[in-house]
Each structure stands twice: as C-alpha cells, then as structure tokens.
Design a protein around this motif. Structure first.
Motif, PDB file in Angstrom:
ATOM      1  N   ASP A  47       2.516  -3.516  11.269  1.00 51.86           N
ATOM      2  CA  ASP A  47       1.711  -4.567  10.455  1.00 51.86           C
ATOM      3  C   ASP A  47       1.747  -3.990   8.888  1.00 51.86           C
ATOM      4  N   PRO A  48       1.198  -2.578   8.741  1.00 48.18           N
ATOM      5  CA  PRO A  48       0.993  -2.148   7.548  1.00 48.18           C
ATOM      6  C   PRO A  48       2.436  -2.007   6.444  1.00 48.18           C
ATOM      7  N   LEU A  49       3.430  -1.950   7.179  1.00 46.68           N
ATOM      8  CA  LEU A  49       4.567  -1.762   6.334  1.00 46.68           C
ATOM      9  C   LEU A  49       4.935  -3.345   6.065  1.00 46.68           C
ATOM     10  N   ARG A  50       4.647  -4.187   7.142  1.00 45.91           N
ATOM     11  CA  ARG A  50       4.877  -5.780   6.769  1.00 45.91           C
ATOM     12  C   ARG A  50       4.167  -6.122   5.748  1.00 45.91           C
ATOM     13  N   ALA A  51       2.998  -5.825   5.532  1.00 44.87           N
ATOM     14  CA  ALA A  51       2.010  -6.282   4.390  1.00 44.87           C
ATOM     15  C   ALA A  51       2.678  -5.805   3.320  1.00 44.87           C
ATOM     16  N   LEU A  52       2.963  -4.415   3.123  1.00 43.03           N
ATOM     17  CA  LEU A  52       3.492  -3.952   1.750  1.00 43.03           C
ATOM     18  C   LEU A  52       5.049  -4.752   1.557  1.00 43.03           C
ATOM     19  N   THR A  53       5.629  -4.864   2.637  1.00 45.95           N
ATOM     20  CA  THR A  53       7.080  -5.399   2.082  1.00 45.95           C
ATOM     21  C   THR A  53       6.854  -6.970   1.689  1.00 45.95           C
ATOM     22  N   THR A  54       5.950  -7.751   2.074  1.00 45.60           N
ATOM     23  CA  THR A  54       5.505  -8.981   1.484  1.00 45.60           C
ATOM     24  C   THR A  54       5.311  -8.986   0.063  1.00 45.60           C
ATOM     25  N   LEU A  55       4.238  -8.102  -0.080  1.00 49.39           N
ATOM     26  CA  LEU A  55       3.970  -8.067  -1.598  1.00 49.39           C
ATOM     27  C   LEU A  55       5.075  -7.556  -2.585  1.00 49.39           C
ATOM     28  N   ALA A  56       6.025  -6.572  -1.777  1.00 47.13           N
ATOM     29  CA  ALA A  56       7.234  -6.084  -2.752  1.00 47.13           C
ATOM     30  C   ALA A  56       8.080  -7.345  -3.062  1.00 47.13           C
ATOM     31  N   TYR A  57       8.396  -8.147  -1.973  1.00 43.60           N
ATOM     32  CA  TYR A  57       9.204  -9.137  -2.395  1.00 43.60           C
ATOM     33  C   TYR A  57       8.825 -10.336  -2.858  1.00 43.60           C
ATOM     34  N   SER A  58       7.298 -10.397  -3.429  1.00 43.62           N
ATOM     35  CA  SER A  58       6.789 -11.443  -3.833  1.00 43.62           C
ATOM     36  C   SER A  58       7.449 -11.800  -5.198  1.00 43.62           C
ATOM     37  N   ASN A  59       7.300 -12.758  -5.644  1.00 43.08           N
ATOM     38  CA  ASN A  59       7.797 -13.155  -7.321  1.00 43.08           C
ATOM     39  C   ASN A  59       6.640 -13.031  -8.155  1.00 43.08           C
ATOM     40  N   ASN A  60       5.368 -12.694  -7.745  1.00 42.47           N
ATOM     41  CA  ASN A  60       4.202 -12.529  -8.540  1.00 42.47           C
ATOM     42  C   ASN A  60       4.203 -10.776  -8.657  1.00 42.47           C
ATOM     43  N   VAL A  61       4.618 -10.465 -10.234  1.00 45.46           N
ATOM     44  CA  VAL A  61       4.645  -9.037 -10.722  1.00 45.46           C
ATOM     45  C   VAL A  61       3.206  -8.263 -10.439  1.00 45.46           C
ATOM     46  N   ASP A  62       2.212  -8.876 -10.172  1.00 43.48           N
ATOM     47  CA  ASP A  62       0.862  -8.286 -10.069  1.00 43.48           C
ATOM     48  C   ASP A  62       1.119  -7.869  -8.536  1.00 43.48           C
ATOM     49  N   LEU A  63       1.423  -8.461  -7.757  1.00 40.18           N
ATOM     50  CA  LEU A  63       1.689  -8.169  -6.467  1.00 40.18           C
ATOM     51  C   LEU A  63       2.795  -6.967  -5.995  1.00 40.18           C
ATOM     52  N   GLN A  64       3.879  -7.407  -6.974  1.00 35.00           N
ATOM     53  CA  GLN A  64       4.876  -6.072  -6.902  1.00 35.00           C
ATOM     54  C   GLN A  64       4.317  -4.672  -7.593  1.00 35.00           C
ATOM     55  N   ARG A  65       3.528  -4.749  -8.498  1.00 36.32           N
ATOM     56  CA  ARG A  65       2.801  -3.643  -8.980  1.00 36.32           C
ATOM     57  C   ARG A  65       1.897  -3.132  -7.953  1.00 36.32           C
ATOM     58  N   SER A  66       1.262  -3.961  -7.335  1.00 41.30           N
ATOM     59  CA  SER A  66       0.382  -3.160  -6.239  1.00 41.30           C
ATOM     60  C   SER A  66       0.988  -2.631  -4.929  1.00 41.30           C
ATOM     61  N   ALA A  67       2.059  -3.447  -4.677  1.00 40.00           N
ATOM     62  CA  ALA A  67       2.863  -2.914  -3.562  1.00 40.00           C
ATOM     63  C   ALA A  67       3.525  -1.469  -4.058  1.00 40.00           C
ATOM     64  N   ALA A  68       4.014  -1.260  -5.318  1.00 41.35           N
ATOM     65  CA  ALA A  68       4.804  -0.174  -6.004  1.00 41.35           C
ATOM     66  C   ALA A  68       3.450   0.953  -5.923  1.00 41.35           C
ATOM     67  N   LEU A  69       2.368   0.461  -6.449  1.00 37.45           N
ATOM     68  CA  LEU A  69       1.320   1.681  -6.427  1.00 37.45           C
ATOM     69  C   LEU A  69       0.755   2.110  -5.031  1.00 37.45           C
ATOM     70  N   ALA A  70       0.817   1.247  -4.338  1.00 32.97           N
ATOM     71  CA  ALA A  70       0.508   1.801  -2.768  1.00 32.97           C
ATOM     72  C   ALA A  70       1.560   2.544  -2.122  1.00 32.97           C
ATOM     73  N   PHE A  71       2.889   2.275  -2.357  1.00 35.94           N
ATOM     74  CA  PHE A  71       3.862   2.904  -1.651  1.00 35.94           C
ATOM     75  C   PHE A  71       3.815   4.565  -2.597  1.00 35.94           C
ATOM     76  N   ALA A  72       3.585   4.459  -3.859  1.00 34.36           N
ATOM     77  CA  ALA A  72       3.602   5.824  -4.707  1.00 34.36           C
ATOM     78  C   ALA A  72       2.297   6.602  -3.942  1.00 34.36           C
ATOM     79  N   GLU A  73       1.089   6.088  -3.844  1.00 30.04           N
ATOM     80  CA  GLU A  73       0.161   6.825  -3.376  1.00 30.04           C
ATOM     81  C   GLU A  73       0.248   7.346  -1.982  1.00 30.04           C
ATOM     82  N   ILE A  74       0.837   6.485  -1.055  1.00 30.01           N
ATOM     83  CA  ILE A  74       0.911   6.865   0.293  1.00 30.01           C
ATOM     84  C   ILE A  74       2.052   7.795   0.553  1.00 30.01           C
ATOM     85  N   THR A  75       3.152   7.857  -0.367  1.00 28.49           N
ATOM     86  CA  THR A  75       4.047   8.858  -0.298  1.00 28.49           C
ATOM     87  C   THR A  75       3.734  10.324  -0.866  1.00 28.49           C
ATOM     88  N   GLU A  76       2.532  10.024  -1.796  1.00 29.72           N
ATOM     89  CA  GLU A  76       2.137  11.377  -2.455  1.00 29.72           C
ATOM     90  C   GLU A  76       1.750  12.248  -1.365  1.00 29.72           C
TER      91      GLU A  76
END
Length: 594
Positions: A47-76
């Motif tokens: 479910d955590p990955l599905r939530a991130l994936t939903t935001l990543a594929y959104s047409n809303n750039v703010d959601l994309q930013r949130s997903a990208a920032l979350a991926f960056a923080e998590i993988t750091e």
C-alpha cells in the motif's frame, strides 16, 4: 557520489483538496499516515508504494512534486534492491518538465543507484536518456543530481559502454568545468568511472576530456584533483593516448609533480601513479627527471604510508628504464631506500619494484653496478632471496645476473657467498628463477682468476654445482642445456685443476655432454639447420658440447703429461677466456595499472 538535495514532504493537504480526484485524496491521506510512521514502513511494496505511485502518475504537478520528494527522502535513508514496480514511478517522474520534480526524482534515482542490481535496472529501463536531458538543464541542482546518478551508474562495468554510447560523455565533459563545485565533483567522478576500459577511454578522448581533466589538476578542491589525476592515470595506460598527451599537454608532467606535494595523501599517491603510467614512454621517463620529479618521489619512497611507497617505487621503476636516468637516480639518493624496501615483507609488489629498479640501474654502467654493490644490495639479496615470494626471487636473481656481468665485481660477489643461495634456486619451482640463477652462476664463471668459490660448492648446498649442472644438462629445455654446457666451458678454459678433476670424474656430466653431441656440424658457410631459432640454439649447444669434450681431452692429456714430467703446473700457455656472457634481459619491463 552524493546528490545536491535534502528534501522533506510537506503537509499540504488543504492545497490539493479542491483539485484532487478521490483516489488521489486517499493516496495523500494514506501517505501522510505512512510518513508519520516511516520507521516501521516499507515504502518499496504494498500500500505505501501504491500511494506513492498514484501521486507520481497524477496530472497534478504538486502531487508529482510530493511523490518525488517522498521518494528522494525515503531512498536517502533506505537503499535496497528494488524491482521494476518500484522503479517505474520514479522513472516516470524523471520525464517531468517541472524542475522540482526532476531534481527530486534524479536524487531518488541516484540514491537507488548505489545498489549494484539497481544500477543495471535503471539503465535497462531507459534511465540514461532523461538523465542526459537533465544534465543539459540550466538549473544547477538538476545538473548536479543527474550527474551524480550517472556517476553511480558508471561504477558498474556492464553500464560503462552503454553510457559511453548514449551521448553522455560530451555533457559530462562540459559540466566538469561547472562553476558549482558539487557539479564539478560529480562530473569528474563520472569521467573517472568511465576510464576503466580501452573503448571508453578512447571515447572520452574523442569527447575532448583530456584538456578539461588536465586543466582541473589545479582545482582548489582535492576531490576534483583526485578524480582528474586518477582519470588521467588510466587514460595514460594506452600508448596512443600517451602520444596525444605528449603532443597537446606540455604542462602535464609539471602539474603532476606539483601534486606530489599536495596536502592530500590520496592525491599524492595518484599523481605518482599517473607519472608511473606516463613513464612507460621514453619521452616521459626523461621529462620527469628533467622536471625535477626525483626529489618528491624520493620523499614519497621514504614515507611510512604503504600506498605512497608503492606508487613512488612503481614510478621510479619505470623511470629507471632509460639509461640516461640511471646515474641521476643513484646520485639523488635512491639506492639505500630501495635496498631497505627489499625486506618490505608487508607487500610483495613493493619488493618486486624495488629490486627491478636496482636491476635497471645496474644495466648500463660499471660505475652504477659498483655503487649498488657498495651500498650493500648483494648482502641484502643473499639474506632474503631464499625466503621471499617467487616473483621477488625472479627479480633478485635477474639483478644478480646483471651485476655478475661486471668483471671487476665478480670476485666480490663470489667472496660474499652468493653461490650458496643461487645453487638451491636452480632447482626452484619457477622456471624463471631457475634460469636467472643459472645465468648468474654462468656470468660469475667467466673471466675470473680464482675458482675456489666454485670448488667449495661442488657438492653442497642442495646438491651443489655438480647437481645443478647435471640437472640442466639433462633438462628438456634447450636454454637450460645451453647455460650449463656454456658454464662448463668457462670452467675448463679457466684452467682450474680442481674443477677440471671434478668435472672429468663425473660420469653423469660426461655422459650428459656426450648425449648433447649428436647433430652434425656443417662446414663453415653451409646452412646446417632450417633457420628456426630452436635449430640455431641446438646448433650452439652441439658446438659447445663438442668444444667441452675437446677441452676435457686436451686438458686431461696435459695433466697426464705434467704428471709424467713431475710438475704440478700445466705446460701450455693459458688460453684467452671466453668473453661471451649469458643473456639476461638487462632492463625490467615498464609496468602500468588502471
């Protein structure tokens, strides 16, 4: 390589609510919950990955930013091997035209690229193309993260060729001149990672990397200096690249010599290694000495830090190949440190380089041979040679063989008891050690007045001179046969009655020489053999065998005559001793390393 981003996920639910689809609102709410319990959450599945994936594929750039920032923080904070399901949303974000999304997505990708399998997956999924586009971005942060990711990807051998063919080298070379030090570090690090294969090095050269790397040797940043110095060292492995460097980079040697005085030990080390590779060519061997490279090399040689010792002794070995450098190296004070390194048991390679350098220094000058012996090199070899690794034994025995070419030094070497360590080594498990030891004994046997040192070792140690000659005469190796029979000729021409008596009384030696006397010798001017090298060797062996039998017959006859006359001396005039010497390659080969 690090990324140029420290990111966090902001709680901005209210901003999105009027614009979000239901699944996106649920994903935002779920993700906020997961982030509050991030220590217990695995974001790479379920479910955590599905939530991130939903935001990543959104047409809303703010959601994309949130997903990208979350991926960056998590993988750091959590890097692990992931599958395509995890990687796909990050790769999608990488395609975004939004700078913030690009910056965070490339940061996440660079973090994941620390894992070996992830490196391959990123390239297989087409990650290079968007990364190259981001390297061309006017945004420094985007450039930095994209280059950092490429740098990590380039540490895997399977990726290097793909990166080189992707068109990444030209933008990497351009970014190596960036005014931003973080971008510069990442770019030069990526260029370094691309220098570990012949093909990639050539593509780097074609991309114009050489002048950029050389200019950055003067960078104020020690990491950039290290990356550039190491990259140039690897590039200098190839002869064609050394030629290009010689034609275009006239200040390269001076810059590298200067870096041997760097405050960074790793830069000092790589500078010496770069000079070592350049010194595979004659031009650079001379230029390093003329540019006053010897004093800093001697300082590194006297260091207590193993990498510095290894890099400097490897460099001086290559420099010592040129005959014109032999005396300057000796006069600069290298002999005693090199002799001391012969006992450097912690590192076999250092021992090899040290003795190879001494061998090179002894090659062309009687003065230098004498200086090496005067400095105590032979005593040190005698003490160590029976207990050092085979590679070191090979170089030590070759060095003794070269020193034994000196008519002046032969009595000293014999008096030092060098035969007592050479004889056991003629039965070494290494063919090279056997041959070098026998060649040294042969060279010592020629043109001397006192053969008593050889008489003393006729039976001992290790079967003595007798056992060695017998083994080599019976060997299937023509070179070994040649050395043995040639050495016997030297003994016989030396007119030492004790040696003559021992050789004459040895049935095994006489029978072995008789067996070598089997091929017909054609009249002078005819062609006795096919012209092959083996045939020529065999012809020389037969000729020497026949000469040996003739000398034995002649000298035994003279000895009998002298007994009849009641005299203890031979009645004939001593013959001129054979001036030929056994062939040991005077110089050790140059060595290079990537």
């Amino acid at each position: 390589m690090g990324v140029c981003l420290s990111c966090c996920f902001e709680h901005r639910t209210g901003l999105y609510e009027p614009l979000l689809q239901e699944n996106e609102r649920d994903a935002v709410a779920d993700l906020l919950t997961y982030l509050e319990n991030r220590a217990e959450t695995n974001f790479f599945e379920g479910d955590p990955l599905r939530a991130l994936t939903t935001l990543a594929y959104s047409n809303n750039v703010d959601l994309q930013r949130s997903a990208a920032l979350a991926f960056a923080e998590i993988t750091e904070k959590d890097v692990r091997e992931v599958n395509r399901t995890t990687m796909d949303p990050i790769m999608h974000l990488l395609q975004s035209h939004d700078v913030e999304v690009q910056r965070a997505a490339s940061a996440a990708l660079g973090n994941l690229a620390v894992d070996t399998q992830n490196k391959l997956l990123i390239v297989d999924l087409g990650g290079l193309e968007p990364l190259i586009r981001q390297m061309l971005s006017p945004n420094v942060e985007v450039q930095c993260n994209a280059v950092g990711c490429i740098t990590n990807l380039a540490t895997h051998d399977e990726n290097k060729s793909k990166i080189a063919k992707s068109g990444a080298l030209v933008p990497l070379t351009r970014l190596a001149r960036s005014k931003d030090m973080r971008v510069q570090r990442n770019a030069t690090g990526a260029l370094l990672n691309m220098t570990h294969s012949d093909e990639n090095r050539q593509q780097l050269v074609n991309a114009g990397a050489i002048p950029v790397l050389v200019s950055l040797l003067n960078s104020p940043d020690t990491d950039v200096q290290y990356y550039c110095t190491t990259a140039l060292s690897n590039i200098a492995v190839d002869a064609i690249n050394r030629k290009k460097l010689a034609q275009t980079e006239t200040r390269l040697v001076q810059s590298l010599i200067g870096l041997m005085d760097s405050t960074s030990l790793k830069v000092q080390c790589q500078a010496a290694l770069a000079l070592r590779n350049l010194a595979s060519d004659e031009k650079y061997q001379l230029e390093i000495v003329r540019s006053r490279g010897l004093p800093p090399l001697l300082r590194l040689l006297n260091s207590t830090f193993l990498p510095l010792i290894l890099s400097s002794v490897a460099c001086i070995r290559n420099i010592s190949i040129h005959p014109l450098n032999e005396s300057p190296i000796i006069d600069a004070g290298f002999l005693q440190p090199l002799i001391n390194l012969l006992a450097y048991e912690e590192n076999e390679e250092i021992q090899c380089h040290a003795i190879s350098t001494l061998r090179n220094l002894a090659a062309s000058s009687e003065r230098n041979k004498r200086a090496i012996v005067d400095a105590g090199a032979v005593e040190r070899v005698r003490e160590l040679v029976l207990n050092v690794p085979l590679s070191v034994q090979s170089e030590m025995t070759a060095c003794v063989a070269v020193l034994a070419l000196s008519d002046e030094l032969k009595p000293r070497l014999l008096k030092l008891g060098i035969c007592r360590v050479l004889l056991p080594l003629t039965n070494s498990q290494s063919v090279e050690v056997q041959g070098n030891s026998a060649a040294a004994l042969g060279n010592l046997s020629s043109k001397i007045q006192d053969y008593s040192p050889f008489v003393k070792v006729w039976d001992q140690p290790a079967g003595g001179l007798h056992g060695y000659l017998q083994r080599f005469l019976d060997s299937a190796d023509k070179t070994f046969q040649h050395i043995a029979v040639w050495t016997i000729v030297q003994f016989l021409e030396g007119d030492d009655q004790q040696l003559l008596a021992r050789i004459s009384s040895s049935k095994t030696i006489i029978n072995a020489i008789s067996r070598l006397d089997v091929l017909p010798i054609h009249p002078e001017g005819d062609e006795p053999f096919s012209g092959d090298e083996d045939d020529a060797d065999e012809g020389e062996i037969v000729a020497l065998a026949r000469k040996t039998m003739s000398l034995l017959e002649e000298k035994n006859s003279q000895l009998e005559e002298s007994k009849v006359m009641g005299s203890n001396t031979l009645v004939n005039e001593p013959k001129e001793m054979n001036a030929n010497t056994l062939m040991i390659e005077p110089k050790a080969h140059s060595i290079m390393k990537e």
